[in-house]
Design a protein around this motif. Structure first.
Motif, mmCIF file in Angstrom:
data_model
loop_
_atom_site.group_PDB
_atom_site.id
_atom_site.type_symbol
_atom_site.label_atom_id
_atom_site.label_comp_id
_atom_site.label_asym_id
_atom_site.label_seq_id
_atom_site.Cartn_x
_atom_site.Cartn_y
_atom_site.Cartn_z
ATOM 1 N N TRP A 137 35.165 38.404 29.559
ATOM 2 C CA TRP A 137 33.881 37.756 29.872
ATOM 3 C C TRP A 137 33.950 37.049 31.221
ATOM 4 N N ILE A 138 35.049 36.350 31.466
ATOM 5 C CA ILE A 138 35.212 35.646 32.746
ATOM 6 C C ILE A 138 35.213 36.640 33.900
ATOM 7 N N SER A 139 35.973 37.721 33.745
ATOM 8 C CA SER A 139 36.027 38.720 34.806
ATOM 9 C C SER A 139 34.669 39.386 35.012
ATOM 10 N N ALA A 140 33.896 39.527 33.930
ATOM 11 C CA ALA A 140 32.558 40.113 34.039
ATOM 12 C C ALA A 140 31.625 39.195 34.821
ATOM 13 N N ILE A 141 31.718 37.891 34.572
ATOM 14 C CA ILE A 141 30.893 36.929 35.300
ATOM 15 C C ILE A 141 31.220 36.956 36.790
ATOM 16 N N LEU A 142 32.508 37.008 37.112
ATOM 17 C CA LEU A 142 32.916 37.092 38.509
ATOM 18 C C LEU A 142 32.542 38.455 39.098
ATOM 19 N N GLY A 143 32.630 39.487 38.275
ATOM 20 C CA GLY A 143 32.279 40.822 38.742
ATOM 21 C C GLY A 143 30.801 40.955 39.076
ATOM 22 N N MET A 144 29.949 40.137 38.440
ATOM 23 C CA MET A 144 28.517 40.180 38.718
ATOM 24 C C MET A 144 28.236 39.858 40.171
#
Length: 218
Positions: free
Chosen positions: A89-96
């Motif tokens: 989830w954290i990596s997804a938020i940064l990936g956004m």
């Protein structure tokens, strides 16, 4: 060994550090403009030569949601436990915000090709944004991207997953399934980005709902 080294010591650090950097520089754009992004996605295209925002999102989603989202997540949970979900989830938020930055540059430096269609991407913003000194890097990206699409995660794992699943479930021979996939892919891709986007805006929502429905049932 090279793959393990890159993913362990270089790529993960670059992706996370890049996501943090762009998050700070854009003042958390993935949160500030979340409502606006949803509005823009549903807005019709103002340029007849370009595809709509929704179609662009569907094409982008189609190129990302695949075997990695099924095998990758399940492998991560098996190896790292349920806590790995938090870090995904954290990596997804940064990936956004990383994806936002990539898309912004792609739109800014896109060009009209010989077929009078819009063309953009890293190879274009490297060449047109960074200058002639980096044309070699744009060409290198194109070559490696093509190799990945043809021989890497873009083709072989996807086709293998489809043909194997169809063979196991419906007893259709792998060769026959492969021919069908090839023909259907050709019919869609020969028409260019317009054809791809029209198919994606229909297929991808169905795929997403099926994916979520299957997850709930499971």
């Amino acid at each position: 060994n090279l793959s393990n080294y890159l993913y362990t010591y270089i790529l993960i650090i670059l992706l996370v550090a890049g996501g943090i950097y762009f998050t700070v520089r854009t003042k958390f754009v993935q949160f500030r403009y979340l409502k606006e992004s949803l509005r823009v996605v549903l807005a019709p295209s103002e340029d007849d030569k370009a595809i709509s925002s929704f179609q662009a999102l569907m094409v982008s989603t189609a190129s990302r949601v695949g075997t990695g989202n099924i095998a990758g997540v399940s492998t991560a949970i098996c190896l790292g436990g349920l806590g790995s979900l938090f870090w995904m989830w954290i990596s997804a938020i940064l990936g956004m915000v990383t994806k936002y930055s990539e898309s912004l540059l792609a739109v800014k430096y896109r060009v009209t090709d010989e077929n009078n269609q819009m063309a953009g991407g890293p190879m274009f913003y490297i060449q047109n944004g960074m200058g002639e000194r980096f044309i070699w890097l744009a060409k290198a990206f194109s070559v490696f991207g093509m190799c990945t699409a043809l021989f890497g995660c873009g083709t072989f794992p996807q086709v293998n997953a489809i043909t194997e699943s169809v063979n196991v479930t419906f007893r259709i021979p792998i060769v026959v399934a492969g021919i069908i996939v090839t023909v259907l892919t050709a019919v869609v891709t020969i028409g260019g980005i317009k054809s791809i986007s029209k198919v994606a805006e229909i297929v991808v929502p169905i795929m997403a709902l099926t994916f979520l429905g299957g997850s709930v049932v499971a």
